[in-house]
Structures are given as structure tokens and as C-alpha cells.
Write an enzyme that holds these catalytic residues in place. Structure first.
Site, PDB file in Angstrom:
ATOM      1  N   VAL A  92       5.798   3.004   9.725  1.00  0.00           N
ATOM      2  CA  VAL A  92       5.672   1.560   9.582  1.00  0.00           C
ATOM      3  C   VAL A  92       7.002   0.967   9.105  1.00  0.00           C
ATOM      4  O   VAL A  92       7.494   1.318   8.027  1.00  0.00           O
ATOM      5  CB  VAL A  92       4.556   1.189   8.590  1.00  0.00           C
ATOM      6  CG1 VAL A  92       4.453  -0.328   8.468  1.00  0.00           C
ATOM      7  CG2 VAL A  92       3.227   1.777   9.047  1.00  0.00           C
ATOM      8  N   LYS A  93       7.554   0.075   9.928  1.00  0.00           N
ATOM      9  CA  LYS A  93       8.829  -0.552   9.580  1.00  0.00           C
ATOM     10  C   LYS A  93       8.590  -1.757   8.663  1.00  0.00           C
ATOM     11  O   LYS A  93       7.802  -2.649   8.982  1.00  0.00           O
ATOM     12  CB  LYS A  93       9.575  -1.000  10.843  1.00  0.00           C
ATOM     13  CG  LYS A  93      10.033   0.155  11.715  1.00  0.00           C
ATOM     14  CD  LYS A  93      10.769  -0.306  12.951  1.00  0.00           C
ATOM     15  CE  LYS A  93      12.190  -0.699  12.652  1.00  0.00           C
ATOM     16  NZ  LYS A  93      12.958  -0.986  13.891  1.00  0.00           N
ATOM     17  N   ILE A  94       9.291  -1.741   7.543  1.00  0.00           N
ATOM     18  CA  ILE A  94       9.256  -2.835   6.572  1.00  0.00           C
ATOM     19  C   ILE A  94      10.685  -3.347   6.406  1.00  0.00           C
ATOM     20  O   ILE A  94      11.593  -2.551   6.120  1.00  0.00           O
ATOM     21  CB  ILE A  94       8.733  -2.355   5.199  1.00  0.00           C
ATOM     22  CG1 ILE A  94       7.327  -1.773   5.328  1.00  0.00           C
ATOM     23  CG2 ILE A  94       8.759  -3.497   4.180  1.00  0.00           C
ATOM     24  CD1 ILE A  94       6.249  -2.792   5.618  1.00  0.00           C
TER      25      ILE A  94
END
Length: 247
Positions: A92-94
Site C-alpha cells: 500500500v503506497k502512502i
């Protein structure tokens, strides 16, 4: 010179072109995939979740990064948990900050402690690398994505910064460093030289992999032949200009 087979850095394909992803998945040199909302929009994606699920059908066993696109922490957190539920190989890219420049540290910390494998993205400074590293859980895998290509775009040499980033991340052994947004194949070898774990490479740059180690004399000849062939195909000609009499 070194060959692609000699590399220890992992090459992740960066893009949102589904046929291209299918083709690159067949290449054992590609160890993972990343994308982002901007790349998706350029590729004409209109249904974010449907596209992601299509990608995961094609790539069931290598890391794939999908990014949250909310800008408020509560909604970012909800999206992160939803995206993580799409598959065991999802990262998951944050973003490192919100659009207002607020550091996403507390959110990164909560998600990492919850066991979500993060790809913290859009990092450009060593201070950001240090801040993110402090927020990661020592028990959970993570990726720290430094946009070395964008650093180079500002006239700065990214190699010293990336070298220091490798050292900073040693504090969290389960975290890996990405050399993001490379501009040329040379960057793959630079990343490998400094011990960077991963490099993300766009599909167009990956098409140049066959050029690695190519004989330069032969490449020179091919270039000359290309210029000559294209001039002929275009029907170019240069007429002799009549000389004027003097006197």
C-alpha cells in the site's frame, strides 16, 4: 562491463498499461510492479479497484503497489486497509505528506503496526527518509521510495543521497529502499552499486534492457545507418545553388 544478470538490485516495472504488465510479468528479471494514480489516469483507467484486481489476476505472486488517493488521514487509513485486502502481495503506497505538507508519520506508524506492508512514496530528502524510518515497525516489511530521478532533475547528484538513505534504513532491517523515477538504464547500475534494494523502471525504459553491454562500435554504425535510411525514406535532397558571376 557488468550485465543485467549480475545485478542484485530488484527491478520493479512502473506503469499502468495492463498489456505491458502482462508482457513484463513473463520476464523473470521483473521482480515486482508499481503504479500510481497519475500513471493510471494517463493510461485511461477509470475504475481504480477494477483495474487493480485485473493486475492482481495477472500478477498473483510478486509485489504490486497501489496508492491511496485520499488527503484526509481517516479516509487514507480506510483506503489503505481496503487496498491491503485485495491480495497478500499488495503493497500500500502512502505519500510522505498530505497535499498541505503535513507529515503522514502517525498514519504510517499505525498502518505498519497493523501489519500492512507499506510503500511510502514521494520522498526526496534524507530528513524524510529518517522520519519515515522511525515510524516503521521492525516486525513488518516496508518500502521507502525515494524519487532519485526527480532529485537529478533539479541538478543534484542523487547517488550520495541514496547512499546515505541505504545506511539510514539499516535501522529497520525489514525495510527496503527504492530508487524511484530513474531516467535511464545507467541508474539501475548506480542503484546496484550503492546497495539499493529496488529500482522502479517505467515500461519505455525497460525496452532498452537489450542494449546493456552492446558493442559501441556496432551501435555507432547502426546510428549512422539509421540517419541515412531515414533521409532516404523522407526523400530529402539538396540542390546545388548556382554561383553568381562576380564583376
Amino acid at each position: 562491463m557488468r550485465t543485467v544478470a549480475d545485478l542484485t538490485v530488484k527491478i520493479f516495472a512502473d506503469g499502468a498499461d495492463l498489456p505491458g504488465i502482462v508482457k513484463l510479468y513473463a520476464n523473470p528479471l521483473i521482480k515486482g510492479f508499481t503504479t500510481n494514480p497519475t500513471l493510471m489516469r494517463k493510461s485511461g483507467v477509470t475504475d481504480y479497484a477494477a483495474f487493480a484486481r485485473d493486475v492482481l489476476k495477472v500478477v498473483p505472486d510478486r509485489p504490486v503497489s497501489f496508492e491511496v488517493f485520499a488527503d484526509e488521514f481517516g479516509e487514507m487509513e480506510r483506503q489503505a486497509h481496503e487496498i491491503a485486502s485485495w491480495g497478500p502481495n499488495v503493497n500500500v503506497k502512502i505519500p510522505v505528506t498530505t497535499t498541505q505538507g503535513v507529515f503522514c508519520g502517525p498514519l504510517i506508524q499505525r498502518l505498519a503496526q497493523a501489519g500492512i506492508v507499506l510503500n511510502v512514496t514521494a520522498i526526496l530528502t534524507l530528513e524524510q527518509v529518517s522520519q519515515v524510518t522511525e515510524c516503521l515497525s521492525p516486525r513488518t516489511q516496508a518500502i521507502v521510495s525515494v524519487f532519485a530521478g526527480r532529485i537529478a532533475d533539479t541538478g543534484r547528484d542523487p547517488v550520495p543521497l541514496m547512499t546515505k538513505a541505504v545506511e539510514i534504513l539499516k535501522a529497520k532491517p525489514k525495510a527496503e529502499l527504492i530508487w524511484a523515477s530513474p531516467r535511464e538504464l545507467l541508474n539501475i547500475f548506480q542503484a546496484d552499486e550503492i546497495g539499493c534494494h529496488i529500482i522502479t523502471v517505467t515500461h519505455d525504459v525497460l525496452t532498452k534492457l537489450a542494449l546493456v553491454g552492446k558493442d559501441l562500435d556496432g551501435y555507432s554504425l547502426e546510428t549512422v545507418q539509421m540517419f541515412h535510411r531515414d533521409a532516404q525514406a523522407a526523400g530529402f535532397s539538396i540542390a546545388t545553388t548556382p554561383t553568381r558571376a562576380v564583376g
